[in-house]
Design a protein around this motif. Structure first.
Motif, PDB file in Angstrom:
ATOM      1  N   MET A  98     -14.216  -4.865 -35.253  1.00  0.00           N
ATOM      2  CA  MET A  98     -14.005  -5.052 -36.694  1.00  0.00           C
ATOM      3  C   MET A  98     -14.486  -3.834 -37.473  1.00  0.00           C
ATOM      4  O   MET A  98     -13.813  -3.351 -38.386  1.00  0.00           O
ATOM      5  N   LEU A  99     -15.684  -3.368 -37.103  1.00  0.00           N
ATOM      6  CA  LEU A  99     -16.251  -2.186 -37.769  1.00  0.00           C
ATOM      7  C   LEU A  99     -15.306  -0.988 -37.646  1.00  0.00           C
ATOM      8  O   LEU A  99     -15.089  -0.241 -38.606  1.00  0.00           O
ATOM      9  N   TRP A 100     -14.758  -0.848 -36.438  1.00  0.00           N
ATOM     10  CA  TRP A 100     -13.882   0.288 -36.195  1.00  0.00           C
ATOM     11  C   TRP A 100     -12.586   0.176 -37.006  1.00  0.00           C
ATOM     12  O   TRP A 100     -12.054   1.170 -37.494  1.00  0.00           O
ATOM     13  N   MET A 101     -12.095  -1.048 -37.164  1.00  0.00           N
ATOM     14  CA  MET A 101     -10.870  -1.272 -37.954  1.00  0.00           C
ATOM     15  C   MET A 101     -11.129  -0.916 -39.424  1.00  0.00           C
ATOM     16  O   MET A 101     -10.279  -0.346 -40.094  1.00  0.00           O
ATOM     17  N   ILE A 102     -12.348  -1.246 -39.899  1.00  0.00           N
ATOM     18  CA  ILE A 102     -12.698  -0.893 -41.286  1.00  0.00           C
ATOM     19  C   ILE A 102     -12.811   0.624 -41.416  1.00  0.00           C
ATOM     20  O   ILE A 102     -12.296   1.230 -42.358  1.00  0.00           O
ATOM     21  N   HIS A 103     -13.458   1.237 -40.417  1.00  0.00           N
ATOM     22  CA  HIS A 103     -13.644   2.697 -40.428  1.00  0.00           C
ATOM     23  C   HIS A 103     -12.286   3.427 -40.431  1.00  0.00           C
ATOM     24  O   HIS A 103     -12.075   4.369 -41.187  1.00  0.00           O
ATOM     25  N   SER A 104     -11.364   2.957 -39.588  1.00  0.00           N
ATOM     26  CA  SER A 104     -10.067   3.648 -39.480  1.00  0.00           C
ATOM     27  C   SER A 104      -9.055   3.171 -40.523  1.00  0.00           C
ATOM     28  O   SER A 104      -7.887   3.538 -40.468  1.00  0.00           O
ATOM     29  N   LYS A 106      -7.423   0.347 -41.157  1.00  0.00           N
ATOM     30  CA  LYS A 106      -6.209  -0.274 -40.615  1.00  0.00           C
ATOM     31  C   LYS A 106      -5.437  -0.961 -41.735  1.00  0.00           C
ATOM     32  O   LYS A 106      -6.031  -1.469 -42.682  1.00  0.00           O
ATOM     33  N   ASP A 107      -4.125  -0.982 -41.590  1.00  0.00           N
ATOM     34  CA  ASP A 107      -3.277  -1.507 -42.658  1.00  0.00           C
ATOM     35  C   ASP A 107      -3.236  -3.035 -42.622  1.00  0.00           C
ATOM     36  O   ASP A 107      -2.235  -3.646 -42.263  1.00  0.00           O
ATOM     37  N   LEU A 109      -4.626  -6.705 -44.837  1.00  0.00           N
ATOM     38  CA  LEU A 109      -5.016  -7.145 -46.185  1.00  0.00           C
ATOM     39  C   LEU A 109      -6.539  -7.284 -46.312  1.00  0.00           C
ATOM     40  O   LEU A 109      -7.138  -6.821 -47.285  1.00  0.00           O
ATOM     41  N   TRP A 110      -7.179  -7.893 -45.284  1.00  0.00           N
ATOM     42  CA  TRP A 110      -8.630  -8.127 -45.413  1.00  0.00           C
ATOM     43  C   TRP A 110      -9.413  -6.820 -45.407  1.00  0.00           C
ATOM     44  O   TRP A 110     -10.455  -6.702 -46.042  1.00  0.00           O
ATOM     45  N   ILE A 111      -8.879  -5.806 -44.704  1.00  0.00           N
ATOM     46  CA  ILE A 111      -9.576  -4.512 -44.667  1.00  0.00           C
ATOM     47  C   ILE A 111      -9.435  -3.810 -46.020  1.00  0.00           C
ATOM     48  O   ILE A 111     -10.392  -3.216 -46.529  1.00  0.00           O
ATOM     49  N   LYS A 112      -8.254  -3.937 -46.627  1.00  0.00           N
ATOM     50  CA  LYS A 112      -8.076  -3.365 -47.980  1.00  0.00           C
ATOM     51  C   LYS A 112      -9.038  -4.041 -48.948  1.00  0.00           C
ATOM     52  O   LYS A 112      -9.605  -3.409 -49.841  1.00  0.00           O
ATOM     53  N   TRP A 113      -9.203  -5.356 -48.769  1.00  0.00           N
ATOM     54  CA  TRP A 113     -10.099  -6.108 -49.658  1.00  0.00           C
ATOM     55  C   TRP A 113     -11.550  -5.634 -49.477  1.00  0.00           C
ATOM     56  O   TRP A 113     -12.280  -5.447 -50.443  1.00  0.00           O
ATOM     57  N   VAL A 114     -11.970  -5.422 -48.201  1.00  0.00           N
ATOM     58  CA  VAL A 114     -13.339  -4.940 -47.922  1.00  0.00           C
ATOM     59  C   VAL A 114     -13.541  -3.578 -48.577  1.00  0.00           C
ATOM     60  O   VAL A 114     -14.560  -3.337 -49.249  1.00  0.00           O
ATOM     61  N   HIS A 115     -12.565  -2.687 -48.444  1.00  0.00           N
ATOM     62  CA  HIS A 115     -12.695  -1.347 -49.031  1.00  0.00           C
ATOM     63  C   HIS A 115     -12.720  -1.417 -50.564  1.00  0.00           C
ATOM     64  O   HIS A 115     -13.496  -0.714 -51.215  1.00  0.00           O
ATOM     65  N   GLY A 116     -11.880  -2.299 -51.122  1.00  0.00           N
ATOM     66  CA  GLY A 116     -11.811  -2.413 -52.586  1.00  0.00           C
ATOM     67  C   GLY A 116     -13.066  -3.001 -53.186  1.00  0.00           C
ATOM     68  O   GLY A 116     -13.506  -2.602 -54.264  1.00  0.00           O
ATOM     69  N   ASN A 117     -13.688  -3.988 -52.487  1.00  0.00           N
ATOM     70  CA  ASN A 117     -14.818  -4.710 -53.065  1.00  0.00           C
ATOM     71  C   ASN A 117     -16.188  -4.231 -52.609  1.00  0.00           C
ATOM     72  O   ASN A 117     -17.152  -4.374 -53.346  1.00  0.00           O
ATOM     73  N   TYR A 118     -16.277  -3.729 -51.359  1.00  0.00           N
ATOM     74  CA  TYR A 118     -17.599  -3.375 -50.831  1.00  0.00           C
ATOM     75  C   TYR A 118     -17.776  -1.869 -50.609  1.00  0.00           C
ATOM     76  O   TYR A 118     -18.724  -1.269 -51.063  1.00  0.00           O
ATOM     77  N   SER A 119     -16.862  -1.284 -49.836  1.00  0.00           N
ATOM     78  CA  SER A 119     -17.070   0.108 -49.437  1.00  0.00           C
ATOM     79  C   SER A 119     -16.791   1.082 -50.584  1.00  0.00           C
ATOM     80  O   SER A 119     -17.395   2.155 -50.646  1.00  0.00           O
ATOM     81  N   LYS A 120     -15.848   0.695 -51.490  1.00  0.00           N
ATOM     82  CA  LYS A 120     -15.381   1.606 -52.555  1.00  0.00           C
ATOM     83  C   LYS A 120     -14.895   2.907 -51.913  1.00  0.00           C
ATOM     84  O   LYS A 120     -14.047   2.874 -51.054  1.00  0.00           O
TER      85      LYS A 120
END
Ligand SMILES: [Zn+2]
Length: 352
Positions: A98-104, A106-107, A109-120
């Motif tokens: 999961m961490l790697w999918m967030i790092h890379s 991945k296209d 929806l949930w990863i876009k949401w994590v980047h939009g709300n947490y990682s910025k």
């Protein structure tokens, strides 16, 4: 009115009519299969994972005495385990994916949401936890810290994860193997698991090899039994029942084993357990059909002698050594004849 689901516990799933090999199949395909599905999408609480491991272990052994610890069971067969996986470690491997999918990025929806709300705009490796984070985000960051502490830095992690890809897809099983504790391989893995073995024969041979069968000498040491007399040679001289006595120092089992060795025309003979195992590990590791047949004979002999011992103790039924030899030969030949036997060996087998 809603129906209350029946409580699922190790008693309702005792599996007493199943062999150990049957129980392992159920654990692999059903219990851990369901768990794999959930852990591929979520990080489960540690207590839930510990409970799953505990229930699986109780189901496998079917009694209060767990013959081998779950940690040992979860090791690969090459390093002395049963090749099952630990729920805790599998969840850890899934979290790394999961961490790697967030790092890379991945296209998904949930990863876009994590980047939009947490990682910025930050990399996941630099994100600091906040009080307002969800439970799931806190767990991902906790796993991130554990992973970085274990591998030293992000570059080491990159290197390990690069080896866990197959055709561009990251496999949780590869990550699991990469983070599992590495141990030395055991020389007897092929003897126990290789070739034509019946799974239930392999399982008893595995327990005998680890010296974990509940033989009377061990039960006496645990204060469960007082009488440690061998039931196979009880009518002649009284001997203590131990792993080495049963396989094959006992008068009964040495007769069976010597007869079987003569049957398959062994040039080498011994009834000493340690010598037999060492000889098998050094000389019968190959893929040739004759070697497979000889490995199968050892697992068959150990299984049937153990079964005879149990029948004498629990069912008061006794067979002669010649009857047992006949049973072993029939079981081996019925398995072999269903295999793709090379033509030049068919005549040899027919003469046996
Ligand atoms: Zn005996």
């Amino acid at each position: 009115m809603r129906c209350q689901p029946r409580q699922l516990n190790c008693r309702s799933l005792s599996g007493k009519n199943l062999s150990y090999a049957g129980r392992i199949q159920l654990i692999k395909t059903v219990i851990l299969g369901i768990q794999t599905y959930w852990t591929s999408n979520y990080i489960l609480p540690i207590r839930v994972l510990e409970k799953i491991d505990m229930l699986c272990s109780a189901f496998l052994w079917g009694s209060k005495i767990h013959l081998v610890s779950w940690i040992e069971v979860c090791k690969d067969k090459k390093i002395g385990g049963l090749g099952l996986f630990s729920s805790k470690l599998w969840n850890y491997a899934a979290a790394i994916k999961m961490l790697w999918m967030i790092h890379s990025k991945k296209d998904l929806l949930w990863i876009k949401w994590v980047h939009g709300n947490y990682s910025k705009q930050q990399e996941i490796w630099q994100v600091q936890p906040r009080k307002s984070d969800s439970w799931m985000q806190r767990q991902i960051l906790r796993v991130r810290d554990l992973v970085l502490r274990r591998f030293g830095n992000v570059y080491n992690l990159h290197r390990i994860i690069a080896n866990c890809h197959n055709n561009g897809t990251m496999k949780i099983s590869s990550v699991y193997n990469a983070i599992s504790q590495s141990s030395a391989t055991v020389p007897w893995a092929k003897t126990v698991w290789g070739g034509l073995h019946y799974p239930k024969h392999s399982m008893i041979l595995w327990l005998a090899t680890l010296s974990k069968l509940p033989t009377k000498d061990r039960l006496c040491r645990m204060c469960i039994l007082e009488n440690n007399q061998c039931v196979l040679c009880a009518d002649s001289v009284s001997h203590q029942e131990s792993r080495n006595h049963l396989f094959f120092e006992c008068q009964f089992s040495s007769y069976v084993w010597n007869n079987l060795m003569a049957w398959l025309k062994y040039s080498w003979r011994s009834c000493c357990w340690n010598q037999v195992l060492r000889w098998y590990s050094n000389n019968l590791r190959g893929l040739g059909f004759r070697k497979k047949l000889k490995r199968m004979m050892l697992s068959g002999a150990v299984y049937w002698i153990w079964k005879e011992r149990n029948q004498r103790i629990f069912q008061q039924k006794a067979r002669s050594p010649d009857q047992l030899i006949k049973e072993i030969k029939i079981s081996l030949l019925s398995k072999v004849l269903n295999e793709d036997v090379p033509e030049y060996l068919k005549e040899e087998i027919a003469k046996l």
